[in-house]
Design a protein around this motif. Structure first.
Motif, mmCIF file in Angstrom:
data_model
loop_
_atom_site.group_PDB
_atom_site.id
_atom_site.type_symbol
_atom_site.label_atom_id
_atom_site.label_comp_id
_atom_site.label_asym_id
_atom_site.label_seq_id
_atom_site.Cartn_x
_atom_site.Cartn_y
_atom_site.Cartn_z
ATOM 1 N N ALA A 20 0.839 -1.207 0.000
ATOM 2 C CA ALA A 20 0.000 0.000 0.000
ATOM 3 C C ALA A 20 0.873 1.257 0.000
ATOM 4 O O ALA A 20 0.952 1.977 0.987
ATOM 5 N N GLN A 44 -8.506 1.990 -1.069
ATOM 6 C CA GLN A 44 -7.228 1.531 -0.521
ATOM 7 C C GLN A 44 -7.390 0.508 0.607
ATOM 8 O O GLN A 44 -6.406 -0.065 1.066
ATOM 9 N N ASN A 47 -5.743 -2.925 0.117
ATOM 10 C CA ASN A 47 -4.279 -2.818 0.152
ATOM 11 C C ASN A 47 -3.777 -2.650 1.581
ATOM 12 O O ASN A 47 -2.755 -3.234 1.958
#
Length: 64
Positions: A20, A44, A47
């Motif tokens: 990430a 996100q 991740n």
């Protein structure tokens, strides 16, 4: 999503940055994790969860 990091556990492996990079980085001087985004966008989340899962020191905890 709430991200917490136990900095004293971090071993500087950098797996979180690979998983990430928009959310995690590492300090230049010792490789310790840096949280770039305390409230990452929903895209996100996966991740970030992956980063926590692959951390060899289990230094990253994700809630939510």
């Amino acid at each position: 999503m709430e991200i917490s990091i136990e900095f004293d556990k971090c071993c500087g492996a950098g797996q979180c940055v690979l998983a990430a990079p928009e959310v995690f980085d590492q300090r230049d001087e010792d490789g310790i994790v840096v949280l770039l985004d305390e409230n990452p966008p929903e895209e996100q989340y996966e991740n970030v969860r992956q980063a926590a899962a692959v951390c060899p020191a289990a230094a990253i905890e994700v809630r939510g």
